[in-house]
Design an enzyme around this catalytic site. Structure first.
Site, short mmCIF file in Angstrom:
data_model
loop_
_atom_site.label_atom_id
_atom_site.label_comp_id
_atom_site.label_asym_id
_atom_site.label_seq_id
_atom_site.Cartn_x
_atom_site.Cartn_y
_atom_site.Cartn_z
N ASP A 19 -6.11 -20.87 5.21
CA ASP A 19 -7.30 -20.01 5.30
C ASP A 19 -8.60 -20.74 4.94
O ASP A 19 -9.32 -20.34 4.03
CB ASP A 19 -7.11 -18.78 4.42
CG ASP A 19 -5.95 -17.91 4.88
OD1 ASP A 19 -6.18 -17.04 5.72
OD2 ASP A 19 -4.81 -18.14 4.43
N HIS A 21 -11.12 -21.00 7.03
CA HIS A 21 -12.19 -20.15 7.61
C HIS A 21 -13.45 -20.97 7.90
O HIS A 21 -14.56 -20.58 7.50
CB HIS A 21 -12.49 -18.97 6.68
CG HIS A 21 -11.44 -17.91 6.71
ND1 HIS A 21 -11.40 -16.92 7.67
CD2 HIS A 21 -10.35 -17.71 5.91
CE1 HIS A 21 -10.35 -16.14 7.45
NE2 HIS A 21 -9.69 -16.59 6.39
N ASP A 59 -5.66 -19.78 10.12
CA ASP A 59 -7.08 -19.47 9.93
C ASP A 59 -7.88 -20.71 9.54
O ASP A 59 -8.67 -20.68 8.59
CB ASP A 59 -7.28 -18.36 8.90
CG ASP A 59 -7.01 -16.97 9.47
OD1 ASP A 59 -6.78 -16.87 10.69
OD2 ASP A 59 -7.02 -16.00 8.69
N HIS A 128 -7.30 -14.96 12.68
CA HIS A 128 -8.70 -15.19 13.08
C HIS A 128 -8.79 -16.14 14.27
O HIS A 128 -9.67 -15.98 15.11
CB HIS A 128 -9.51 -15.75 11.91
CG HIS A 128 -9.96 -14.70 10.93
ND1 HIS A 128 -11.25 -14.26 10.83
CD2 HIS A 128 -9.27 -13.98 10.02
CE1 HIS A 128 -11.34 -13.33 9.90
NE2 HIS A 128 -10.14 -13.15 9.39
#
Length: 599
Positions: A19, A21, A59, A128
């Site tokens: 993650d 991001h 992600d 995502h």
């Protein structure tokens, strides 16, 4: 456990992160570089520790379609840290055409004669950056085609999943690396229950392999089937790297029923102002030798500090009550003192850490139940505009949830109150739809449509401004049901009701239902394009978007807003705030989904 100081020709060294991001809030004036700085730190750490490979748990990107800046920065950093002359000291024994089935170059990148890879990166996709479109491609596939990342764990079938491991060997240590990219939790839950998920094992010497599995799903329970219980996973696994959950719980915990360990590295950037994000961020350095392992957690130094605190105004009756003169002013000064305390704590922690960003994230959640009034948060925020990274949303007012009333009659349902209560709890659109029908009596249940279908249609409207989604789903299902009734030759009203119920229940929670929902949403998009009503440009949407106070991995149901709605911002604005749109659409949903299917 493997000794942390013993690195030899039989020991795998793996850097674990999830993650990242990348690109989160890249247009924010203060936080625009946060995700990029942290990825740079992660890759630099991998090179410094001379790891065998990097394992990412989904992600990597925050947006499904990353910006040019985001892709350019990612490719630049991967090329800087992961390409070079350092030799790769492990071999792959499995069929790579099965392991890397999303690319025209179905082999690990370090074995490509045209590339010079020093640190291979293996990654699954998250929710995502998941595959979309007819080709089923995602941003990771761009990195895979360019030879920078090895994308694995992509399942193409919605009927059955077979997880074939990447078999690695370094010296005498054998490592079976399993991966499963993000799949809608309810679908995957159903597939596990129906025994449609199979994890393949090596044919020989099964007991000599260390089995490592990386997954990107809800670990905590968000609904009856909106998560994946650890007990669903096979008991031959040794370690599970769990992505998607943002709270850093990186120390391996033992599942006493399945007898494997689970590590949850968490995100490397805070994407919501929730308590789980306030935990200090870490990545892991995993050592594996034989069937033994050691996981050393490494704190990230470039992560922006985040402090969150809850206060209940009713607990401070010695300072003020709702009847105290100028109570609202005293509450505001009380909150000012609390925020100042958190800022002072942040400054103390930051001493000696030059890589840590100067301005921290601060969130004070104020429970004003009991008759207290809220104060002007915009005016309050101006007092900290030069000291915090999130001046617009320092204060979050909330009230304790009132006892849920039984929904006896749809005519008397206060939809606004229902939505407002759900917004405080941070529910998603699908959860709100499901919550309503779980509470409703049998006489007001859906008779033609499914809760999943209507939840998806509402979500399409809220998240993607797909105005035809609800109407198109109703029309599509109505036509299909009418054809079914004609084919069955049903004529009496009683038989029609019974046949409609059977037809609806036969599709519930099946692949057929998912395909029908997808087809209806495609028809809604086609109608919009025929009218020339193109969706807002992604860059414009980014500018309109505000920082979310939500759990990671899903878009929350928007909370009601005070004052100006999002539409008053100017370019491309809508006439109402998004929360008001959602209220109207939910009311419309309740009205339309009760239509008489015989009309």
């Amino acid at each position: 456990l493997v000794s942390a100081g013993l690195d030899d020709e039989d020991t795998f060294k793996i850097l674990i992160a999830t993650d990242v991001h990348l690109g989160y809030l890249e247009k924010d004036a203060i936080r625009c570089n946060d995700s990029y700085n942290t990825l740079n730190e992660i890759l630099k750490c991998a090179k410094t520790n001379q790891v065998d490979f990097i394992l990412l748990g989904g992600d990597l990107f925050h947006e499904n379609k990353p910006s040019r800046r985001c892709l350019h920065s990612c490719i630049t950093m991967l090329r800087q840290y992961c390409m070079g002359d350092s030799p790769i000291r492990f071999n792959i024994l499995s069929d790579q055409t099965v392991n890397f089935n999303t690319t025209q170059f179905p082999w690990v990148n370090y074995q490509d004669e045209n590339l010079n890879i020093s640190i291979p990166v293996f990654s699954i996709h998250g929710n995502h950056d998941d595959p979309t479109g007819a080709e089923g491609l995602c941003a990771l596939d761009l990195l895979s085609a360019s030879g920078l990342v090895n994308h694995f764990g992509h399942s193409h079938s919605v009927e059955r999943i077979e997880i074939s491991p990447i078999l690695l060997q370094k010296g005498s240590t054998k490592l079976a690396l399993y991966g499963l990219g993000s799949i809608p939790d309810e679908r995957l839950y159903r597939m596990f229950v129906n025994n449609q998920v199979t994890m393949l094992r090596p044919k020989e010497d099964q007991d000599k392999w260390f089995n490592l599995f990386t997954i990107h799903q809800n670990r905590s329970k968000h609904g009856p089937t909106n998560y994946i219980p650890e007990q669903f996973l096979d008991d031959f696994l040794d370690l599970v790297v769990w992505g998607h959950e943002h709270e850093c719980l990186i120390a391996p915990t033992r599942n006493e029923q399945q007898l494997f360990y689970v590590t949850q590295p968490g995100s490397s950037v805070a994407t919501s102002l929730s308590p789980g994000e306030a935990t200090k961020k870490h990545i892991g350095l995993l050592r594996v030798k034989g069937r033994k392992m050691n996981l050393h957690k490494i704190p990230l130094k470039t992560v922006r500090q985040f402090f969150i605190q809850d206060v209940v105004l009713g607990d401070y009756q010695d300072l003020f009550t709702p009847d105290t003169p100028h109570a609202t002013k005293k509450v505001e000064e009380f909150c000012y003192a609390k925020v100042t305390e958190m800022l002072e704590e942040a400054e103390r922690e930051r001493l000696g850490c030059p890589l840590t960003p100067e301005k921290p994230l601060i969130r004070l959640r104020v429970d004003y139940s009991g008759g207290f009034e809220t104060f002007n948060t915009s005016r309050f925020s101006q007092r900290f505009v030069d000291r915090v990274a999130n001046p617009k949303d320092i204060i979050h007012f909330l009230r304790r949830r009132e006892q849920k009333e039984d929904i006896k009659d749809e005519v008397n349902v206060d939809y606004g109150k229902l939505i407002k209560t759900a917004a405080v709890e941070g529910l998603r659109v699908e959860d709100l739809v499901k919550q309503y029908f779980e509470a409703a009596e049998q006489k007001v249940q859906l008779s033609l449509l499914t809760e999943q279908g209507m939840g998806k249609a509402i979500q399409e409207f809220v998240d993607k401004d797909e105005k035809d989604a609800i109407e198109e789903l109703i029309t599509y299902q109505l036509e299909k049901t009418q054809r079914h009734l004609q084919a069955r030759g049903v004529t009496t009203e009683q038989d029609i009701d019974a046949e409609i119920q059977l037809f609806r229940d036969s599709k519930k929670n099946t692949t057929e239902e998912e395909n029908e929902i997808r087809e209806a949403m495609n028809r809604a998009r086609a109608h919009r394009l025929e009218r020339g009503d193109n969706a807002l440009d992604a860059d414009i949407l980014d500018e309109l978007a505000e920082p979310m106070d939500s759990d990671e991995g899903s878009v929350p149901f928007p909370a009601p807003t005070r004052g100006r709605g999002r539409g008053s911002r100017g370019r491309g604005g809508r006439g109402r705030g998004r929360g008001e749109d959602c209220k109207l659409m939910f009311s419309k949903f309740i009205e339309e989904c009760r239509c008489d299917t015989r009309q």
